[in-house]
Design a protein around this motif. Structure first.
Motif, PDB file in Angstrom:
ATOM      1  N   MET A   1      80.611 -26.859  80.156  1.00  0.00           N
ATOM      2  CA  MET A   1      80.097 -27.552  78.985  1.00  0.00           C
ATOM      3  C   MET A   1      78.802 -26.872  78.525  1.00  0.00           C
ATOM      4  O   MET A   1      77.936 -26.553  79.325  1.00  0.00           O
ATOM      5  CB  MET A   1      79.828 -29.025  79.358  1.00  0.00           C
ATOM      6  N   ALA A   2      78.689 -26.682  77.247  1.00  0.00           N
ATOM      7  CA  ALA A   2      77.515 -25.993  76.702  1.00  0.00           C
ATOM      8  C   ALA A   2      76.276 -26.870  76.794  1.00  0.00           C
ATOM      9  O   ALA A   2      76.346 -28.088  76.657  1.00  0.00           O
ATOM     10  CB  ALA A   2      77.780 -25.606  75.254  1.00  0.00           C
ATOM     11  N   GLU A   3      75.143 -26.232  77.041  1.00  0.00           N
ATOM     12  CA  GLU A   3      73.866 -26.944  77.048  1.00  0.00           C
ATOM     13  C   GLU A   3      73.578 -27.444  75.634  1.00  0.00           C
ATOM     14  O   GLU A   3      73.804 -26.724  74.663  1.00  0.00           O
ATOM     15  CB  GLU A   3      72.738 -25.991  77.470  1.00  0.00           C
ATOM     16  N   PRO A   4      73.071 -28.666  75.517  1.00  0.00           N
ATOM     17  CA  PRO A   4      72.698 -29.130  74.182  1.00  0.00           C
ATOM     18  C   PRO A   4      71.535 -28.294  73.648  1.00  0.00           C
ATOM     19  O   PRO A   4      70.717 -27.791  74.407  1.00  0.00           O
ATOM     20  CB  PRO A   4      72.276 -30.581  74.399  1.00  0.00           C
ATOM     21  N   THR A   5      71.516 -28.113  72.349  1.00  0.00           N
ATOM     22  CA  THR A   5      70.422 -27.369  71.739  1.00  0.00           C
ATOM     23  C   THR A   5      69.532 -28.327  70.959  1.00  0.00           C
ATOM     24  O   THR A   5      70.009 -29.316  70.409  1.00  0.00           O
ATOM     25  CB  THR A   5      70.950 -26.268  70.793  1.00  0.00           C
ATOM     26  N   ARG A   6      68.264 -27.978  70.939  1.00  0.00           N
ATOM     27  CA  ARG A   6      67.307 -28.807  70.217  1.00  0.00           C
ATOM     28  C   ARG A   6      67.518 -28.610  68.722  1.00  0.00           C
ATOM     29  O   ARG A   6      67.629 -27.484  68.251  1.00  0.00           O
ATOM     30  CB  ARG A   6      65.884 -28.419  70.627  1.00  0.00           C
ATOM     31  N   TRP A   7      67.541 -29.724  67.993  1.00  0.00           N
ATOM     32  CA  TRP A   7      67.676 -29.650  66.540  1.00  0.00           C
ATOM     33  C   TRP A   7      66.399 -29.069  65.955  1.00  0.00           C
ATOM     34  O   TRP A   7      65.292 -29.435  66.348  1.00  0.00           O
ATOM     35  CB  TRP A   7      67.956 -31.041  65.984  1.00  0.00           C
ATOM     36  N   ASP A   8      66.551 -28.137  65.024  1.00  0.00           N
ATOM     37  CA  ASP A   8      65.416 -27.455  64.416  1.00  0.00           C
ATOM     38  C   ASP A   8      64.823 -28.321  63.307  1.00  0.00           C
ATOM     39  O   ASP A   8      65.490 -28.584  62.308  1.00  0.00           O
ATOM     40  CB  ASP A   8      65.875 -26.108  63.858  1.00  0.00           C
ATOM     41  N   PRO A   9      63.555 -28.757  63.450  1.00  0.00           N
ATOM     42  CA  PRO A   9      62.951 -29.623  62.432  1.00  0.00           C
ATOM     43  C   PRO A   9      62.641 -28.897  61.122  1.00  0.00           C
ATOM     44  O   PRO A   9      62.246 -29.532  60.148  1.00  0.00           O
ATOM     45  CB  PRO A   9      61.664 -30.119  63.105  1.00  0.00           C
ATOM     46  N   CYS A  10      62.845 -27.578  61.086  1.00  0.00           N
ATOM     47  CA  CYS A  10      62.649 -26.813  59.850  1.00  0.00           C
ATOM     48  C   CYS A  10      63.972 -26.581  59.120  1.00  0.00           C
ATOM     49  O   CYS A  10      64.043 -25.786  58.184  1.00  0.00           O
ATOM     50  CB  CYS A  10      61.967 -25.479  60.150  1.00  0.00           C
ATOM     51  N   THR A  11      65.026 -27.279  59.539  1.00  0.00           N
ATOM     52  CA  THR A  11      66.364 -27.116  58.993  1.00  0.00           C
ATOM     53  C   THR A  11      66.458 -27.417  57.500  1.00  0.00           C
ATOM     54  O   THR A  11      67.300 -26.859  56.804  1.00  0.00           O
ATOM     55  CB  THR A  11      67.347 -28.039  59.755  1.00  0.00           C
ATOM     56  N   PHE A  12      65.618 -28.293  56.997  1.00  0.00           N
ATOM     57  CA  PHE A  12      65.717 -28.722  55.606  1.00  0.00           C
ATOM     58  C   PHE A  12      65.610 -27.534  54.654  1.00  0.00           C
ATOM     59  O   PHE A  12      64.760 -26.661  54.830  1.00  0.00           O
ATOM     60  CB  PHE A  12      64.621 -29.745  55.280  1.00  0.00           C
ATOM     61  N   THR A  13      66.459 -27.530  53.644  1.00  0.00           N
ATOM     62  CA  THR A  13      66.434 -26.453  52.661  1.00  0.00           C
ATOM     63  C   THR A  13      65.261 -26.669  51.697  1.00  0.00           C
ATOM     64  O   THR A  13      64.786 -27.801  51.531  1.00  0.00           O
ATOM     65  CB  THR A  13      67.737 -26.413  51.847  1.00  0.00           C
ATOM     66  N   PRO A  14      64.805 -25.609  51.040  1.00  0.00           N
ATOM     67  CA  PRO A  14      63.766 -25.784  50.021  1.00  0.00           C
ATOM     68  C   PRO A  14      64.189 -26.797  48.947  1.00  0.00           C
ATOM     69  O   PRO A  14      63.356 -27.555  48.447  1.00  0.00           O
ATOM     70  CB  PRO A  14      63.593 -24.383  49.439  1.00  0.00           C
ATOM     71  N   GLU A  15      65.485 -26.833  48.618  1.00  0.00           N
ATOM     72  CA  GLU A  15      65.976 -27.788  47.616  1.00  0.00           C
ATOM     73  C   GLU A  15      65.809 -29.220  48.113  1.00  0.00           C
ATOM     74  O   GLU A  15      65.375 -30.101  47.355  1.00  0.00           O
ATOM     75  CB  GLU A  15      67.453 -27.519  47.284  1.00  0.00           C
ATOM     76  N   GLN A  16      66.173 -29.479  49.379  1.00  0.00           N
ATOM     77  CA  GLN A  16      66.017 -30.831  49.940  1.00  0.00           C
ATOM     78  C   GLN A  16      64.552 -31.237  49.963  1.00  0.00           C
ATOM     79  O   GLN A  16      64.214 -32.373  49.640  1.00  0.00           O
ATOM     80  CB  GLN A  16      66.608 -30.889  51.355  1.00  0.00           C
ATOM     81  N   ILE A  17      63.682 -30.309  50.333  1.00  0.00           N
ATOM     82  CA  ILE A  17      62.243 -30.604  50.375  1.00  0.00           C
ATOM     83  C   ILE A  17      61.725 -30.891  48.963  1.00  0.00           C
ATOM     84  O   ILE A  17      60.998 -31.858  48.730  1.00  0.00           O
ATOM     85  CB  ILE A  17      61.475 -29.435  51.037  1.00  0.00           C
ATOM     86  N   GLY A  18      62.124 -30.066  47.999  1.00  0.00           N
ATOM     87  CA  GLY A  18      61.701 -30.279  46.614  1.00  0.00           C
ATOM     88  C   GLY A  18      62.228 -31.579  46.040  1.00  0.00           C
ATOM     89  O   GLY A  18      61.522 -32.274  45.304  1.00  0.00           O
ATOM     90  N   ASP A  19      63.470 -31.941  46.389  1.00  0.00           N
ATOM     91  CA  ASP A  19      64.076 -33.169  45.861  1.00  0.00           C
ATOM     92  C   ASP A  19      63.356 -34.426  46.329  1.00  0.00           C
ATOM     93  O   ASP A  19      63.429 -35.459  45.670  1.00  0.00           O
ATOM     94  CB  ASP A  19      65.558 -33.255  46.248  1.00  0.00           C
ATOM     95  N   THR A  20      62.667 -34.360  47.474  1.00  0.00           N
ATOM     96  CA  THR A  20      61.941 -35.535  47.952  1.00  0.00           C
ATOM     97  C   THR A  20      60.486 -35.540  47.474  1.00  0.00           C
ATOM     98  O   THR A  20      59.711 -36.405  47.848  1.00  0.00           O
ATOM     99  CB  THR A  20      62.037 -35.682  49.493  1.00  0.00           C
TER     100      THR A  20
END
Length: 146
Positions: free
Chosen positions: A1-20
């Motif tokens: 079973m693969a080790e879980p990976t930490r979710w990257d908190p910088c995942t948000f796209t520039p569009e998602q950031i701009g939309d908020t």
């Protein structure tokens, strides 16, 4: 079973950031030069402009839980809640006189994400929690599926 990976908190796209309503061209990745915090990844965003009133912070960890946030005596005004069916806990801290904060710890399939608004214009009577919830509501679609 693969080790879980930490979710990257910088995942948000520039569009998602701009939309908020945040600056799509600004993202501050990591803790700073020479600073390593093994349990956490961090990404900071801010509104457009020069004298910004707050910073929107996203942290993720594989090794921390929402229950740990609940049981931390340094977390004040705790409120049990949920985000789209995920366990969540809202709280404030009193770690710095230079900010007023509002934080939301949210359970992920692997680990936790903590969203924070660090409000810098202390004394102007603004509650950072509605600001936090507006951004989280806009960005929750980018979280990994539960």
């Amino acid at each position: 079973m693969a080790e879980p990976t930490r979710w990257d908190p910088c995942t948000f796209t520039p569009e998602q950031i701009g939309d908020t309503g945040l600056d799509p061209d600004h993202r501050d990745v990591g803790w700073g030069r020479g600073i390593v915090v093994p349990d956490w990844d961090i990404c900071r965003f801010r509104p457009v402009g020069v004298d910004v009133p707050y910073v929107f912070v996203v942290k993720s960890s594989l090794n921390r839980t929402v229950d740990e946030a609940r049981s931390d005596s340094g977390n004040l005004d705790g409120l049990d809640t949920e985000l789209d069916g995920r366990d969540a806990f809202q709280y404030r801290t009193d770690v710095a006189r230079s900010i007023i904060d509002c934080n939301l710890a949210v359970d992920l399939s692997s680990g936790i994400v903590v969203f924070s608004v660090d409000y810098l214009h202390v004394g102007d009577g603004v509650d950072p929690c509605p600001i936090l919830h507006r951004h989280v509501d806009d960005l929750k679609v980018a979280l990994p599926s539960a």
